[in-house]
Design an enzyme around this catalytic site. Structure first.
Site, mmCIF file in Angstrom:
data_model
loop_
_atom_site.group_PDB
_atom_site.id
_atom_site.type_symbol
_atom_site.label_atom_id
_atom_site.label_comp_id
_atom_site.label_asym_id
_atom_site.label_seq_id
_atom_site.Cartn_x
_atom_site.Cartn_y
_atom_site.Cartn_z
ATOM 1 N N LYS A 86 -18.301 -6.143 6.392
ATOM 2 C CA LYS A 86 -17.022 -6.841 6.481
ATOM 3 C C LYS A 86 -16.502 -6.708 7.897
ATOM 4 O O LYS A 86 -16.197 -5.596 8.340
ATOM 5 C CB LYS A 86 -16.039 -6.167 5.508
ATOM 6 C CG LYS A 86 -15.214 -7.112 4.669
ATOM 7 C CD LYS A 86 -14.472 -6.281 3.632
ATOM 8 C CE LYS A 86 -13.365 -7.010 2.935
ATOM 9 N NZ LYS A 86 -12.715 -6.159 1.927
ATOM 10 N N SER A 102 -3.076 -7.684 2.686
ATOM 11 C CA SER A 102 -3.384 -7.637 4.112
ATOM 12 C C SER A 102 -3.773 -9.023 4.605
ATOM 13 O O SER A 102 -3.398 -9.424 5.713
ATOM 14 C CB SER A 102 -4.519 -6.651 4.384
ATOM 15 O OG SER A 102 -4.140 -5.358 3.998
ATOM 16 N N ARG A 139 -2.192 -5.987 -8.568
ATOM 17 C CA ARG A 139 -1.130 -6.935 -8.291
ATOM 18 C C ARG A 139 -1.002 -7.964 -9.398
ATOM 19 O O ARG A 139 0.068 -8.267 -9.868
ATOM 20 C CB ARG A 139 -1.395 -7.694 -6.980
ATOM 21 C CG ARG A 139 -1.005 -6.937 -5.758
ATOM 22 C CD ARG A 139 -1.652 -7.494 -4.551
ATOM 23 N NE ARG A 139 -3.076 -7.232 -4.597
ATOM 24 C CZ ARG A 139 -3.863 -7.206 -3.541
ATOM 25 N NH1 ARG A 139 -3.376 -7.484 -2.364
ATOM 26 N NH2 ARG A 139 -5.133 -6.934 -3.662
ATOM 27 N N HIS A 170 0.840 -1.213 0.000
ATOM 28 C CA HIS A 170 0.000 0.000 0.000
ATOM 29 C C HIS A 170 0.874 1.262 0.000
ATOM 30 O O HIS A 170 0.596 2.214 -0.725
ATOM 31 C CB HIS A 170 -0.883 0.039 1.252
ATOM 32 C CG HIS A 170 -1.941 -1.024 1.317
ATOM 33 N ND1 HIS A 170 -2.163 -1.774 2.451
ATOM 34 C CD2 HIS A 170 -2.865 -1.430 0.407
ATOM 35 C CE1 HIS A 170 -3.159 -2.609 2.237
ATOM 36 N NE2 HIS A 170 -3.603 -2.439 1.019
HETATM 37 P P1 ADP Z 1 -9.930 -3.410 -0.706
HETATM 38 O O1 ADP Z 1 -10.694 -4.162 0.366
HETATM 39 O O2 ADP Z 1 -10.642 -2.155 -1.146
HETATM 40 O O3 ADP Z 1 -9.439 -4.238 -1.856
HETATM 41 P P2 ADP Z 1 -7.181 -3.291 0.274
HETATM 42 O O4 ADP Z 1 -6.726 -2.582 1.499
HETATM 43 O O5 ADP Z 1 -7.024 -4.768 0.249
HETATM 44 O O6 ADP Z 1 -8.671 -2.816 0.071
HETATM 45 O O7 ADP Z 1 -6.430 -2.691 -0.992
HETATM 46 C C1 ADP Z 1 -6.580 -1.368 -1.400
HETATM 47 C C2 ADP Z 1 -6.033 -1.219 -2.816
HETATM 48 O O8 ADP Z 1 -4.621 -1.456 -2.821
HETATM 49 C C3 ADP Z 1 -6.622 -2.204 -3.824
HETATM 50 O O9 ADP Z 1 -6.752 -1.537 -5.071
HETATM 51 C C4 ADP Z 1 -5.582 -3.286 -3.919
HETATM 52 O O10 ADP Z 1 -5.604 -3.945 -5.171
HETATM 53 C C5 ADP Z 1 -4.312 -2.475 -3.756
HETATM 54 N N1 ADP Z 1 -3.183 -3.256 -3.229
HETATM 55 C C6 ADP Z 1 -3.090 -3.878 -2.032
HETATM 56 N N2 ADP Z 1 -1.893 -4.486 -1.888
HETATM 57 C C7 ADP Z 1 -1.196 -4.243 -3.034
HETATM 58 C C8 ADP Z 1 0.094 -4.613 -3.534
HETATM 59 N N3 ADP Z 1 0.922 -5.380 -2.825
HETATM 60 N N4 ADP Z 1 0.441 -4.196 -4.770
HETATM 61 C C9 ADP Z 1 -0.414 -3.442 -5.513
HETATM 62 N N5 ADP Z 1 -1.642 -3.062 -5.112
HETATM 63 C C10 ADP Z 1 -2.025 -3.451 -3.899
#
Ligand code: ADP
Length: 159
Positions: free
Chosen positions: A41, A128, A90, A17
């Site tokens: 959630k 996460s 990703r 992030h």
């Molecule tokens: P959500 O529940 O909205 O997917 P996240 O906190 O899991 O929230 O992720 C927020 C954003 O960051 C999403 O667009 C996700 O694809 C992106 N993201 C999370 N981890 C990575 C990573 N390692 N590389 C690229 N993008 C990431």
């Protein structure tokens, strides 16, 4: 002045992030990383803790703020005067969901554009949920999360 919102769960915020956020902070004048409060959630960390950990992790990014919001992301973006949503990609597996989300948002709010960014390859696999799983099984997550998150989890959640 271009403001971008980086919305997500950030449960917890990871180095993946932060890598996306750093890139966004170099492109846009002001970036708000915003934790979406999702009533459906059940999270790992409470929203206020997630925001606190983000705030502690963004001290070296002066044009970045942390916040949380209820309801639709586009309404929050409008309220903040933002014209851009940042999302990270990703793998191909992220693509379909992210594409649908960006098209739904664009249909509701055509003036707000979604910009996709990718991380450095070394952060690409970090999510996460993977971190939670490693942590809850006593694995070492220090390489994957900011120091503040590592310290918080180690102090408060270790069994
Ligand atoms: P959500 O529940 O909205 O997917 P996240 O906190 O899991 O929230 O992720 C927020 C954003 O960051 C999403 O667009 C996700 O694809 C992106 N993201 C999370 N981890 C990575 C990573 N390692 N590389 C690229 N993008 C990431």
């Amino acid at each position: 002045m271009k403001t971008a919102i980086y919305p997500g769960s950030f449960d917890p915020v990871t180095k993946g992030h932060l890598d996306i956020l750093k890139a966004a902070s170099e492109i846009f004048d002001r970036v708000i990383i915003a934790v979406a409060k999702n009533p459906d959630k059940h999270g790992f960390l409470p929203v206020d803790v997630r925001v606190k950990l983000i705030k502690e992790s963004i001290k070296d990014m002066p044009n970045v703020e942390a916040d949380s919001f209820d309801g639709l992301t586009i309404n929050y973006a409008r309220q903040k005067g933002a014209s851009v949503l940042i999302r990270g990609l990703r793998a191909v597996s992220d693509f379909e969901y992210e594409m649908q989300l960006s098209q739904a948002n664009s249909s509701l709010a055509p003036e707000i554009k979604t910009v996709f960014l990718t991380t450095k390859p070394k952060y690409n696999f970090i999510s996460s949920s993977t971190i939670k799983e490693i942590f809850l099984n006593n694995g070492d997550i220090s390489k994957f999360v900011p120091e503040e998150v590592y310290r918080y989890l180690t102090n408060f959640y270790k069994k």
